[in-house]
Design a protein around this motif. Sequence first.
Motif, PDB file in Angstrom:
ATOM      1  N   VAL A 131       0.851  -1.188   0.000  1.00 26.68           N
ATOM      2  CA  VAL A 131       0.000   0.000   0.000  1.00 26.68           C
ATOM      3  C   VAL A 131       0.883   1.233   0.000  1.00 26.68           C
ATOM      4  CG1 VAL A 131      -1.673   1.377   1.299  1.00 26.68           C
ATOM      5  CG2 VAL A 131      -1.965  -1.101   1.141  1.00 26.68           C
ATOM      6  N   VAL A 132       0.661   2.114  -0.951  1.00 28.61           N
ATOM      7  CA  VAL A 132       1.346   3.401  -0.994  1.00 28.61           C
ATOM      8  C   VAL A 132       0.356   4.456  -0.499  1.00 28.61           C
ATOM      9  CG1 VAL A 132       2.467   5.121  -2.448  1.00 28.61           C
ATOM     10  CG2 VAL A 132       2.849   2.681  -2.882  1.00 28.61           C
ATOM     11  N   VAL A 133       0.702   5.082   0.602  1.00 25.80           N
ATOM     12  CA  VAL A 133      -0.199   6.043   1.242  1.00 25.80           C
ATOM     13  C   VAL A 133       0.029   7.414   0.630  1.00 25.80           C
ATOM     14  CG1 VAL A 133      -0.866   7.154   3.413  1.00 25.80           C
ATOM     15  CG2 VAL A 133      -0.274   4.711   3.371  1.00 25.80           C
ATOM     16  N   ARG A 134      -0.971   7.906  -0.063  1.00 24.05           N
ATOM     17  CA  ARG A 134      -0.918   9.220  -0.674  1.00 24.05           C
ATOM     18  C   ARG A 134      -2.316   9.828  -0.571  1.00 24.05           C
ATOM     19  NH1 ARG A 134       0.782  10.543  -5.018  1.00 24.05           N
ATOM     20  NH2 ARG A 134      -0.932  11.953  -5.442  1.00 24.05           N
ATOM     21  N   GLY A 135      -2.427  11.108  -0.817  1.00 25.38           N
ATOM     22  CA  GLY A 135      -3.739  11.756  -0.766  1.00 25.38           C
ATOM     23  C   GLY A 135      -4.356  11.634   0.614  1.00 25.38           C
ATOM     24  N   GLY A 154      -9.549  -9.052  -5.942  1.00 29.33           N
ATOM     25  CA  GLY A 154     -10.834  -9.055  -5.248  1.00 29.33           C
ATOM     26  C   GLY A 154     -10.761  -9.474  -3.803  1.00 29.33           C
ATOM     27  N   GLY A 155      -9.974 -10.507  -3.497  1.00 30.33           N
ATOM     28  CA  GLY A 155      -9.908 -10.978  -2.117  1.00 30.33           C
ATOM     29  C   GLY A 155      -9.433  -9.904  -1.173  1.00 30.33           C
ATOM     30  N   PHE A 156      -8.364  -9.218  -1.543  1.00 32.04           N
ATOM     31  CA  PHE A 156      -7.828  -8.152  -0.703  1.00 32.04           C
ATOM     32  C   PHE A 156      -8.847  -7.036  -0.550  1.00 32.04           C
ATOM     33  CE2 PHE A 156      -5.558  -4.261   0.170  1.00 32.04           C
ATOM     34  CZ  PHE A 156      -4.530  -4.629   1.032  1.00 32.04           C
ATOM     35  N   ALA A 157      -9.484  -6.646  -1.657  1.00 32.82           N
ATOM     36  CA  ALA A 157     -10.424  -5.528  -1.626  1.00 32.82           C
ATOM     37  C   ALA A 157     -11.663  -5.858  -0.792  1.00 32.82           C
ATOM     38  CB  ALA A 157     -10.833  -5.156  -3.051  1.00 32.82           C
ATOM     39  N   GLY A 224     -14.514  10.049  -3.355  1.00 24.45           N
ATOM     40  CA  GLY A 224     -14.752   9.715  -1.959  1.00 24.45           C
ATOM     41  C   GLY A 224     -14.284   8.345  -1.540  1.00 24.45           C
ATOM     42  N   ALA A 225     -13.332   7.757  -2.273  1.00 23.61           N
ATOM     43  CA  ALA A 225     -12.810   6.438  -1.899  1.00 23.61           C
ATOM     44  C   ALA A 225     -11.805   6.573  -0.755  1.00 23.61           C
ATOM     45  CB  ALA A 225     -12.145   5.777  -3.091  1.00 23.61           C
ATOM     46  N   GLN A 226     -11.682   5.532   0.054  1.00 25.41           N
ATOM     47  CA  GLN A 226     -10.644   5.529   1.080  1.00 25.41           C
ATOM     48  C   GLN A 226      -9.477   4.626   0.713  1.00 25.41           C
ATOM     49  OE1 GLN A 226     -11.075   3.135   4.813  1.00 25.41           O
ATOM     50  NE2 GLN A 226     -13.265   3.304   4.352  1.00 25.41           N
ATOM     51  N   LEU A 227      -9.658   3.770  -0.298  1.00 26.80           N
ATOM     52  CA  LEU A 227      -8.592   2.886  -0.743  1.00 26.80           C
ATOM     53  C   LEU A 227      -8.908   2.409  -2.154  1.00 26.80           C
ATOM     54  CD1 LEU A 227      -5.993   1.238   0.010  1.00 26.80           C
ATOM     55  CD2 LEU A 227      -7.542  -0.595   0.747  1.00 26.80           C
ATOM     56  N   VAL A 228      -7.901   2.456  -3.038  1.00 28.66           N
ATOM     57  CA  VAL A 228      -8.025   1.896  -4.377  1.00 28.66           C
ATOM     58  C   VAL A 228      -7.128   0.675  -4.454  1.00 28.66           C
ATOM     59  CG1 VAL A 228      -7.588   2.254  -6.833  1.00 28.66           C
ATOM     60  CG2 VAL A 228      -8.615   4.082  -5.481  1.00 28.66           C
ATOM     61  N   VAL A 229      -7.661  -0.431  -4.973  1.00 33.83           N
ATOM     62  CA  VAL A 229      -6.923  -1.696  -5.041  1.00 33.83           C
ATOM     63  C   VAL A 229      -6.783  -2.103  -6.499  1.00 33.83           C
ATOM     64  CG1 VAL A 229      -6.837  -4.098  -4.288  1.00 33.83           C
ATOM     65  CG2 VAL A 229      -7.923  -2.369  -2.820  1.00 33.83           C
ATOM     66  N   ILE A 230      -5.550  -2.442  -6.908  1.00 37.70           N
ATOM     67  CA  ILE A 230      -5.315  -2.925  -8.262  1.00 37.70           C
ATOM     68  C   ILE A 230      -4.504  -4.205  -8.198  1.00 37.70           C
ATOM     69  CG2 ILE A 230      -5.460  -0.669  -9.378  1.00 37.70           C
ATOM     70  CD1 ILE A 230      -2.377  -0.620  -9.397  1.00 37.70           C
ATOM     71  N   GLY A 231      -4.650  -5.047  -9.218  1.00 34.58           N
ATOM     72  CA  GLY A 231      -3.864  -6.261  -9.325  1.00 34.58           C
ATOM     73  C   GLY A 231      -2.602  -6.007 -10.115  1.00 34.58           C
ATOM     74  N   ALA A 255      -6.046  10.128  -5.330  1.00 36.64           N
ATOM     75  CA  ALA A 255      -6.397  11.028  -4.230  1.00 36.64           C
ATOM     76  C   ALA A 255      -6.466  10.310  -2.894  1.00 36.64           C
ATOM     77  CB  ALA A 255      -7.738  11.701  -4.527  1.00 36.64           C
ATOM     78  N   CYS A 256      -6.170   9.006  -2.869  1.00 43.92           N
ATOM     79  CA  CYS A 256      -6.233   8.224  -1.640  1.00 43.92           C
ATOM     80  C   CYS A 256      -5.187   7.117  -1.718  1.00 43.92           C
ATOM     81  CB  CYS A 256      -7.630   7.647  -1.425  1.00 43.92           C
ATOM     82  SG  CYS A 256      -8.078   6.366  -2.619  1.00 43.92           S
ATOM     83  N   PRO A 257      -4.942   6.382  -0.629  1.00 45.05           N
ATOM     84  CA  PRO A 257      -3.968   5.286  -0.675  1.00 45.05           C
ATOM     85  C   PRO A 257      -4.302   4.261  -1.757  1.00 45.05           C
ATOM     86  CG  PRO A 257      -4.509   5.814   1.599  1.00 45.05           C
ATOM     87  CD  PRO A 257      -5.451   6.610   0.746  1.00 45.05           C
ATOM     88  N   VAL A 258      -3.246   3.634  -2.299  1.00 47.68           N
ATOM     89  CA  VAL A 258      -3.375   2.650  -3.371  1.00 47.68           C
ATOM     90  C   VAL A 258      -2.714   1.346  -2.934  1.00 47.68           C
ATOM     91  CG1 VAL A 258      -2.788   2.081  -5.763  1.00 47.68           C
ATOM     92  CG2 VAL A 258      -3.358   4.447  -5.135  1.00 47.68           C
ATOM     93  N   ALA A 259      -3.431   0.236  -3.097  1.00 50.75           N
ATOM     94  CA  ALA A 259      -2.879  -1.090  -2.794  1.00 50.75           C
ATOM     95  C   ALA A 259      -2.581  -1.812  -4.105  1.00 50.75           C
ATOM     96  CB  ALA A 259      -3.869  -1.909  -1.969  1.00 50.75           C
ATOM     97  N   VAL A 260      -1.382  -2.368  -4.220  1.00 53.39           N
ATOM     98  CA  VAL A 260      -0.986  -3.184  -5.356  1.00 53.39           C
ATOM     99  C   VAL A 260      -0.922  -4.626  -4.885  1.00 53.39           C
ATOM    100  CG1 VAL A 260       0.770  -3.627  -7.112  1.00 53.39           C
ATOM    101  CG2 VAL A 260       0.337  -1.276  -6.334  1.00 53.39           C
TER     102      VAL A 260
END
Length: 266
Positions: A131-135, A154-157, A224-231, A255-260
């Motif tokens: 997770v890269v914390v930004r925004g 999907g599982g993580f999200a 208004g997301a609090q986390l974006v998750v991508i594969g 604009a919010c943290p991103v999980a890879v």
Amino acid sequence: MAGKKRDGAVLVGVDESEASLAAVRWAAAEAALRGCRLELFQAGTAERHARERFARAHRWLSRAAQVAGEAAPGVATQPVVQAGSAVELLVGRSRSMSLVVLGSHGLGGLRGAAIGSVALRVAAGAYCPVVVVRGRAAPGGAVVVGVAGDDRAGGFAFEAAAHRRVPLIAVRAWRSDRPGRAAEEDRALRECVAAWADKYPDVAVRVRAVRERSAGRALMAVEGAQLVVIGSRGRGPVAGGPLGSTGNRLLAQAACPVAVVRGACR
């Protein structure tokens, strides 16, 4: 699901920047949700004046531990300083972690590398989600997950949404203007998330199959997301395998943290 014990700690990279402390706050809250310890990690140096640099690193880790305790009272913290390359050390330690958390700006360890570069390279090479914390994570905002081909996070999200008791928005971008394509993409997206929706029945799910050339833009369009998750398909080399245009765009502009997240949905 809140407070469920997992194997492995949450690791957060610490450096002498405010962005790093923002990552510590996010990581502490996440460790509390997972019911695990928080490892506060800083890369040191084997160069001259190493003793003074290590002492300075430990002082900064003490500050980070204080910040973590304020963000998540009671969370167990463990400071770690190792000499070497921040990227190589973080990737190596990711083998035994459940999650690695990094800030988006600042200095990587004490070696002068931009943390943006460190974050990108660790996300491309880690053995666990990063997770890269930004925004700013919108309080109570949805978890947004990008679904594209066999990139399935999907599982993580779903788990993140369940922990936080917030909705999940699944997004799929498509380009063709062929008649009937919109319905096909919507159906494919619903089928992809169906198994996870069954596993997490308390998570409210919304799907958005949108005609958009850029998956990154489609994901960032969700407000208004609090986390974006991508594969991510596979692991890049430690020297800096690319995440592709979607990952690069999100890590630079979201604009919010991103999980890879690596690996396929199961």
